[in-house]
Design a protein around this motif. Sequence first.
Motif, mmCIF file in Angstrom:
data_model
loop_
_atom_site.group_PDB
_atom_site.id
_atom_site.type_symbol
_atom_site.label_atom_id
_atom_site.label_comp_id
_atom_site.label_asym_id
_atom_site.label_seq_id
_atom_site.Cartn_x
_atom_site.Cartn_y
_atom_site.Cartn_z
ATOM 1 N N PHE A 107 0.816 -1.175 0.050
ATOM 2 C CA PHE A 107 0.078 -0.038 0.005
ATOM 3 C C PHE A 107 0.920 1.101 -0.022
ATOM 4 C CE2 PHE A 107 -2.557 3.382 2.193
ATOM 5 C CZ PHE A 107 -3.722 3.289 1.223
ATOM 6 N N LEU A 108 0.786 2.126 -1.100
ATOM 7 C CA LEU A 108 1.556 3.411 -1.078
ATOM 8 C C LEU A 108 2.855 2.996 -1.119
ATOM 9 C CD1 LEU A 108 -0.870 5.710 1.070
ATOM 10 C CD2 LEU A 108 -0.793 5.494 -1.666
ATOM 11 N N ASP A 109 3.291 1.997 -1.688
ATOM 12 C CA ASP A 109 4.766 1.593 -1.952
ATOM 13 C C ASP A 109 5.430 1.468 -0.532
ATOM 14 O OD1 ASP A 109 4.953 1.922 -4.948
ATOM 15 O OD2 ASP A 109 5.270 4.284 -4.461
ATOM 16 N N ILE A 110 4.739 0.732 0.422
ATOM 17 C CA ILE A 110 5.221 0.208 1.533
ATOM 18 C C ILE A 110 4.854 -1.001 1.617
ATOM 19 C CG2 ILE A 110 5.422 0.146 4.191
ATOM 20 C CD1 ILE A 110 5.376 3.232 3.903
ATOM 21 N N VAL A 111 5.621 -2.218 1.958
ATOM 22 C CA VAL A 111 5.097 -3.420 2.286
ATOM 23 C C VAL A 111 4.575 -3.789 3.505
ATOM 24 C CG1 VAL A 111 5.742 -5.924 2.296
ATOM 25 C CG2 VAL A 111 6.414 -4.543 0.116
ATOM 26 N N TYR A 112 3.615 -4.222 3.782
ATOM 27 C CA TYR A 112 3.259 -4.606 5.328
ATOM 28 C C TYR A 112 3.243 -6.077 5.449
ATOM 29 C CZ TYR A 112 1.379 0.239 5.229
ATOM 30 O OH TYR A 112 1.152 1.705 5.242
ATOM 31 N N VAL A 113 3.937 -6.472 6.541
ATOM 32 C CA VAL A 113 4.083 -8.013 6.876
ATOM 33 C C VAL A 113 3.587 -7.928 8.289
ATOM 34 C CG1 VAL A 113 5.449 -10.028 7.080
ATOM 35 C CG2 VAL A 113 5.995 -8.442 5.341
ATOM 36 N N TYR A 114 2.310 -8.784 8.365
ATOM 37 C CA TYR A 114 1.779 -9.075 9.600
ATOM 38 C C TYR A 114 1.712 -10.322 9.939
ATOM 39 C CZ TYR A 114 -0.341 -4.321 9.329
ATOM 40 O OH TYR A 114 -0.703 -2.996 9.254
ATOM 41 N N TYR A 115 2.447 -10.686 11.132
ATOM 42 C CA TYR A 115 2.776 -12.101 11.537
ATOM 43 C C TYR A 115 1.507 -12.708 12.124
ATOM 44 C CZ TYR A 115 7.592 -11.585 10.085
ATOM 45 O OH TYR A 115 8.504 -11.497 9.487
ATOM 46 N N LYS A 116 1.124 -13.804 12.096
ATOM 47 C CA LYS A 116 0.178 -14.404 12.684
ATOM 48 C C LYS A 116 0.092 -14.501 14.257
ATOM 49 C CE LYS A 116 -2.135 -16.289 8.339
ATOM 50 N NZ LYS A 116 -2.536 -17.236 7.417
ATOM 51 N N SER A 117 -0.947 -14.802 14.632
ATOM 52 C CA SER A 117 -0.968 -14.988 16.210
ATOM 53 C C SER A 117 -0.399 -16.387 16.636
ATOM 54 C CB SER A 117 -2.495 -14.885 16.369
ATOM 55 O OG SER A 117 -2.560 -14.852 17.901
ATOM 56 N N LYS A 118 0.212 -16.116 17.749
ATOM 57 C CA LYS A 118 0.614 -17.391 18.713
ATOM 58 C C LYS A 118 1.743 -18.229 18.107
ATOM 59 C CE LYS A 118 -3.258 -16.833 21.577
ATOM 60 N NZ LYS A 118 -4.484 -16.970 21.895
ATOM 61 N N LEU A 119 2.358 -17.781 16.963
ATOM 62 C CA LEU A 119 3.360 -18.528 16.201
ATOM 63 C C LEU A 119 4.663 -18.575 16.831
ATOM 64 C CD1 LEU A 119 2.741 -17.833 12.399
ATOM 65 C CD2 LEU A 119 1.939 -19.903 13.851
ATOM 66 N N THR A 120 5.279 -19.670 16.948
ATOM 67 C CA THR A 120 6.703 -19.754 17.203
ATOM 68 C C THR A 120 7.461 -19.644 15.903
ATOM 69 O OG1 THR A 120 6.899 -20.710 19.327
ATOM 70 C CG2 THR A 120 8.759 -20.954 17.993
#
Length: 128
Positions: A15-28
Amino acid sequence: MKTYYENDFATYSLFLDIVYVYYKSKLTITREAARVIVYDRLLFQNDTSYPVLCDITDVYYITQGARTYFALQGSLLAQAIAIVCKTTAKQYMAEYFIRVENPVIETRLFSNESLALDFLEHFKKNAL
Protein backbone atom coordinates in the motif's frame (compact mmCIF):
# COMPACT_ATOMS: atom_id res chain seq x y z
CA MET A 1 1.63 -6.85 -9.28
CA LYS A 2 -0.22 -8.43 -6.36
CA THR A 3 -1.27 -6.19 -3.50
CA TYR A 4 -2.09 -8.98 -1.01
CA TYR A 5 -0.76 -12.43 -0.18
CA GLU A 6 -1.13 -14.80 2.78
CA ASN A 7 0.71 -17.91 3.94
CA ASP A 8 0.68 -19.96 7.17
CA PHE A 9 2.86 -17.42 8.98
CA ALA A 10 1.93 -13.93 7.81
CA THR A 11 -0.09 -11.66 5.58
CA TYR A 12 1.64 -9.39 3.07
CA SER A 13 0.17 -6.26 1.55
CA LEU A 14 1.47 -3.42 -0.58
CA PHE A 15 0.00 0.00 0.00
CA LEU A 16 1.46 3.34 -1.10
CA ASP A 17 4.83 1.74 -1.90
CA ILE A 18 5.31 0.16 1.53
CA VAL A 19 5.15 -3.59 2.15
CA TYR A 20 3.23 -4.54 5.29
CA VAL A 21 3.96 -7.91 6.88
CA TYR A 22 1.66 -8.91 9.75
CA TYR A 23 2.74 -12.07 11.51
CA LYS A 24 -0.04 -14.41 12.57
CA SER A 25 -1.02 -14.97 16.18
CA LYS A 26 0.69 -17.26 18.67
CA LEU A 27 3.33 -18.62 16.30
CA THR A 28 6.83 -19.69 17.12
CA ILE A 29 8.91 -18.60 14.14
CA THR A 30 11.69 -21.11 13.44
CA ARG A 31 14.51 -20.80 10.91
CA GLU A 32 12.46 -22.82 8.40
CA ALA A 33 9.44 -20.56 8.94
CA ALA A 34 11.71 -17.52 8.51
CA ARG A 35 12.95 -18.96 5.22
CA VAL A 36 9.36 -19.33 3.96
CA ILE A 37 8.41 -15.85 5.18
CA VAL A 38 11.34 -14.20 3.41
CA TYR A 39 10.94 -16.31 0.24
CA ASP A 40 7.25 -15.43 -0.02
CA ARG A 41 7.95 -11.73 0.62
CA LEU A 42 10.55 -11.70 -2.16
CA LEU A 43 8.09 -13.33 -4.58
CA PHE A 44 5.37 -10.91 -3.48
CA GLN A 45 7.67 -7.95 -4.15
CA ASN A 46 8.42 -9.19 -7.66
CA ASP A 47 12.09 -8.04 -7.70
CA THR A 48 11.19 -4.54 -6.50
CA SER A 49 12.77 -3.00 -3.41
CA TYR A 50 10.44 -1.39 -0.84
CA PRO A 51 10.49 -0.19 2.74
CA VAL A 52 8.97 -2.94 4.92
CA LEU A 53 6.82 -2.74 8.03
CA CYS A 54 6.83 -5.96 10.10
CA ASP A 55 4.27 -6.24 12.89
CA ILE A 56 5.34 -8.98 15.31
CA THR A 57 2.88 -8.06 18.06
CA ASP A 58 1.00 -11.37 17.93
CA VAL A 59 4.02 -13.69 17.52
CA TYR A 60 4.72 -15.96 20.47
CA TYR A 61 8.48 -16.41 19.94
CA ILE A 62 11.19 -16.10 17.28
CA THR A 63 14.03 -18.60 17.60
CA GLN A 64 17.71 -17.68 17.45
CA GLY A 65 18.06 -19.38 14.05
CA ALA A 66 15.14 -17.38 12.68
CA ARG A 67 16.53 -14.10 14.02
CA THR A 68 19.90 -14.77 12.38
CA TYR A 69 18.19 -15.63 9.09
CA PHE A 70 16.05 -12.47 9.21
CA ALA A 71 19.11 -10.29 9.92
CA LEU A 72 20.80 -11.37 6.68
CA GLN A 73 18.40 -12.81 4.12
CA GLY A 74 15.44 -10.88 5.53
CA SER A 75 17.06 -7.68 4.34
CA LEU A 76 16.92 -8.62 0.66
CA LEU A 77 14.81 -6.19 -1.39
CA ALA A 78 14.06 -4.16 1.74
CA GLN A 79 15.16 -0.54 1.78
CA ALA A 80 14.56 -0.32 5.53
CA ILE A 81 12.59 -2.30 8.08
CA ALA A 82 10.32 -0.95 10.79
CA ILE A 83 9.46 -3.56 13.41
CA VAL A 84 6.20 -2.87 15.22
CA CYS A 85 5.44 -4.55 18.52
CA LYS A 86 3.02 -3.29 21.09
CA THR A 87 4.00 -5.40 24.09
CA THR A 88 6.99 -4.89 26.36
CA ALA A 89 8.20 -8.48 26.08
CA LYS A 90 8.23 -8.34 22.28
CA GLN A 91 9.96 -4.96 22.40
CA TYR A 92 12.80 -6.49 24.44
CA MET A 93 13.06 -9.34 21.94
CA ALA A 94 13.15 -6.89 19.00
CA GLU A 95 15.70 -4.62 20.71
CA TYR A 96 17.90 -7.64 21.32
CA PHE A 97 17.55 -8.66 17.67
CA ILE A 98 18.60 -5.21 16.43
CA ARG A 99 21.50 -4.91 18.88
CA VAL A 100 22.91 -8.45 18.64
CA GLU A 101 22.02 -9.63 15.12
CA ASN A 102 22.86 -6.22 13.62
CA PRO A 103 20.67 -6.40 10.47
CA VAL A 104 22.45 -5.33 7.27
CA ILE A 105 19.94 -2.56 6.50
CA GLU A 106 18.49 0.14 8.71
CA THR A 107 16.06 -1.53 11.12
CA ARG A 108 14.18 0.26 13.88
CA LEU A 109 11.66 -0.67 16.53
CA PHE A 110 8.35 1.12 17.11
CA SER A 111 5.47 0.66 19.52
CA ASN A 112 2.90 2.00 17.07
CA GLU A 113 2.36 1.81 13.35
CA SER A 114 2.08 5.53 12.61
CA LEU A 115 5.60 6.23 13.92
CA ALA A 116 6.91 3.26 11.94
CA LEU A 117 5.30 4.61 8.78
CA ASP A 118 6.82 8.06 9.38
CA PHE A 119 10.25 6.39 9.54
CA LEU A 120 9.65 4.38 6.35
CA GLU A 121 8.34 7.37 4.42
CA HIS A 122 11.89 8.69 4.01
CA PHE A 123 12.98 5.47 2.31
CA LYS A 124 9.89 5.32 0.11
CA LYS A 125 11.06 8.39 -1.79
CA ASN A 126 14.09 6.41 -2.92
CA ALA A 127 12.13 3.38 -4.17
CA LEU A 128 13.55 1.63 -7.23
